[in-house]
Scaffold this motif. Structure first.
Motif, mmCIF file in Angstrom:
data_model
loop_
_atom_site.group_PDB
_atom_site.id
_atom_site.type_symbol
_atom_site.label_atom_id
_atom_site.label_comp_id
_atom_site.label_asym_id
_atom_site.label_seq_id
_atom_site.Cartn_x
_atom_site.Cartn_y
_atom_site.Cartn_z
ATOM 1 N N PRO A 140 0.828 -1.213 0.000
ATOM 2 C CA PRO A 140 0.000 0.000 0.000
ATOM 3 C C PRO A 140 0.864 1.266 0.000
ATOM 4 C CG PRO A 140 -0.698 -1.510 1.740
ATOM 5 C CD PRO A 140 0.586 -2.042 1.206
ATOM 6 N N CYS A 157 -3.799 4.645 -1.340
ATOM 7 C CA CYS A 157 -4.085 3.493 -2.203
ATOM 8 C C CYS A 157 -3.889 2.172 -1.451
ATOM 9 C CB CYS A 157 -3.156 3.506 -3.411
ATOM 10 S SG CYS A 157 -3.179 5.076 -4.290
ATOM 11 N N ASP A 158 -4.751 1.189 -1.760
ATOM 12 C CA ASP A 158 -4.660 -0.130 -1.127
ATOM 13 C C ASP A 158 -3.653 -1.026 -1.830
ATOM 14 O OD1 ASP A 158 -6.456 0.207 0.939
ATOM 15 O OD2 ASP A 158 -8.179 -0.258 -0.329
ATOM 16 N N ASP A 159 -3.539 -0.871 -3.145
ATOM 17 C CA ASP A 159 -2.659 -1.782 -3.894
ATOM 18 C C ASP A 159 -2.102 -1.089 -5.136
ATOM 19 O OD1 ASP A 159 -4.756 -1.683 -5.725
ATOM 20 O OD2 ASP A 159 -5.710 -3.448 -4.850
ATOM 21 N N GLU A 162 -4.547 0.571 -7.707
ATOM 22 C CA GLU A 162 -5.054 1.886 -7.308
ATOM 23 C C GLU A 162 -3.975 2.949 -7.432
ATOM 24 O OE1 GLU A 162 -8.167 0.361 -3.872
ATOM 25 O OE2 GLU A 162 -7.045 2.217 -3.514
ATOM 26 N N ARG A 188 2.576 3.821 2.843
ATOM 27 C CA ARG A 188 1.330 4.109 3.544
ATOM 28 C C ARG A 188 1.473 3.710 5.012
ATOM 29 N NH1 ARG A 188 -4.696 1.933 1.999
ATOM 30 N NH2 ARG A 188 -5.612 2.316 4.055
ATOM 31 N N VAL A 190 0.071 3.484 9.099
ATOM 32 C CA VAL A 190 -1.173 3.145 9.795
ATOM 33 C C VAL A 190 -1.086 3.688 11.214
ATOM 34 C CG1 VAL A 190 -2.737 1.264 10.415
ATOM 35 C CG2 VAL A 190 -1.158 0.980 8.502
#
Ligand code: AMP
Ligand code: GLY
Length: 424
Positions: A140, A157-159, A162, A188, A190
């Motif tokens: 990500p 974006c998740d992957d 994207e 990304r 968290v």
């Protein structure tokens, strides 16, 4: 003295309201302002980006202090324009405002200053960014347009798929115009997000109590990103230890690095932080008060704001006493137009404002409002920032929503869970 606040949102209403409380201030003008600043101050019909007209107004009306709210006029050199004309102006220079106006500049500065932040690469065209995404492991990422894009140029974006779409939007289709001439692709992260704002004159740093924004449109942090649907301060996430760590690892090295880069920073340094398992990391810098974070902060500020703004301009922040804050909590709930952050209508009559302002410890800050034929009407996506104080976050939240319930217009909505993150 006479003060000109530049801007017309909730932040500027809160600033004008607070500045007007100073015993030294006779008149506060807001350009262009909104229906709320028309009551708490005096509106001037000049857009915040029209620097020549703002300057002309300031000269003709013997303005003693100009306070620039939004990032665009700061990045366009508003502070230098005022200062060269001999008018004191609060905010960073255009060069220092690059910290917000260019994410590439910001990321490189953070790297040089050894400030913790997401790993990143920068790109100046679509092809190289695509090649990089295809080569690397599918993890990500976040794709960011370099320039100012009204808070919309960041795509989480998740992957890989994207991320490729995001790169194409920013650097291919140029959805955000010139802002996409360069881009940043970063890891990304968290964690919980916290905003720590500080006022600095380039030497001394006065850190304000932490606040938490609510960027996604819907409850539970779902839905599209917005300018911010509500905020509260203080947040229990930001313990004294954490704030000290932010000063030591983030604010101090950033202010030093700006000085070394010959872009001394004067103004509000707003660190958007994420509390990750690996510790605090900077997501971004803003070079101004946050909107809506400014509203709960101004509700809680007890010191004279004008003293602090002037000391910043004169590089003598070390001489002013620490800012005093109401120990109570403040919660700001943003009421928005139907359709926001997409398309929305303007011009709906707003009812119940008087009733709402009679709720104890509540101040209704206006954002996208205007006066038409003597009536207060909607004039933007984020319309009001209903802000309340309370002994606990829960009581502040209750007061804010009690006031929200008094206010009606066609299509009005708000998040119902502002500040719940603090209670989890
Ligand atoms: P910005 O305009 O840079 O504040 O980004 C808008 C939002 O995107 C932030 O408030 C975060 O929620 C999210 N964001 C930005 N950078 C990252 C990152 N590296 N990892 C995860 N989320 C991010
Ligand atoms: N509340 C986030 C911002 O002002 O950019």
């Amino acid at each position: 003295m006479k003060v000109l606040v530049v801007g017309g949102g909730g932040r500027e209403h809160a600033l004008a309201w607070k500045i007007g409380q100073s015993a030294r201030v006779e008149r506060v003008f807001v350009a262009p302002g909104n229906a709320g600043t028309a009551v708490d101050a005096e509106n001037v019909d000049i857009a915040h980006g029209d620097i020549p007209a703002l300057l002309e107004f300031a000269k003709q009306n013997q303005i003693d202090l100009a306070v620039i709210g939004p990032e665009a006029p700061l990045a366009a050199g508003a502070v230098e324009a005022f200062s060269s004309a001999g008018i004191r102006a609060f905010g960073p220079s255009a060069q220092a405002a690059e910290l917000e106006a260019s994410k590439v500049f910001c990321k490189n500065l953070l790297r040089h200053a050894d400030v913790p932040s997401a790993d990143f690469r920068t790109f100046s065209n679509c092809e190289s960014a695509i090649a990089y995404l295809i080569e690397r492991e599918d993890v990500p990422v976040v794709v960011k347009a370099d320039g100012l894009a009204a808070g919309k140029g960041v795509i989480v974006c998740d992957d890989r798929e994207e991320a490729l779409v995001a790169v194409e939007r920013i650097a291919g289709a140029k959805d955000f115009g010139e802002a996409g001439n360069q881009l940043v692709i970063e890891e990304r992260l968290v964690g919980q997000e916290v905003s720590v704002l500080a006022i600095t004159d380039g030497r001394t740093i006065l850190t304000m109590p932490a606040a938490q924004d609510h960027k996604p449109a819907h409850d539970g942090d779902r839905g599209p990103n917005t300018g911010g649907m509500g905020a509260y301060s203080p947040t229990p996430l930001a313990t004294d230890t954490l704030i000290r760590e932010v000063e030591e690892k983030v604010l101090v090295p950033t202010v030093h690095q700006m000085k070394r880069s010959r872009r001394p920073f004067r103004g509000v340094l707003y660190a958007g932080l994420m509390l990750t398992k690996q510790g605090i990391k900077v997501l971004e810098y803003n070079v101004r008060f946050g909107d809506p974070e400014c509203q709960p902060l101004m509700m809680r500020l007890e010191s004279d704001l004008v003293d602090v703004l002037e000391a910043t301009i004169d590089t003598r922040l070390d001489e002013v006493s620490p800012m005093r804050w109401d120990p109570r909590s403040a919660v700001c709930v943003v009421m928005a137009s139907e359709g926001y952050p997409g398309n929305y209508e303007k011009g709906h009559a707003i009812r119940g404002l008087d009733e709402a302002s009679q709720v104890t410890d509540v101040k209704v800050f206006h954002a996208g409002t205007a006066i038409r034929d003597g009536q207060t009407v909607t004039n933007g996506g984020r319309v009001l920032g209903v802000t309340a104080l309370g002994n606990t976050i829960s009581t502040a939240k209750l007061q804010a929503y009690t006031a929200v319930k008094c206010i009606r217009w066609d299509g009005a909505w708000c998040r119902k869970d502002i500040s719940d993150k603090a209670l989890q």
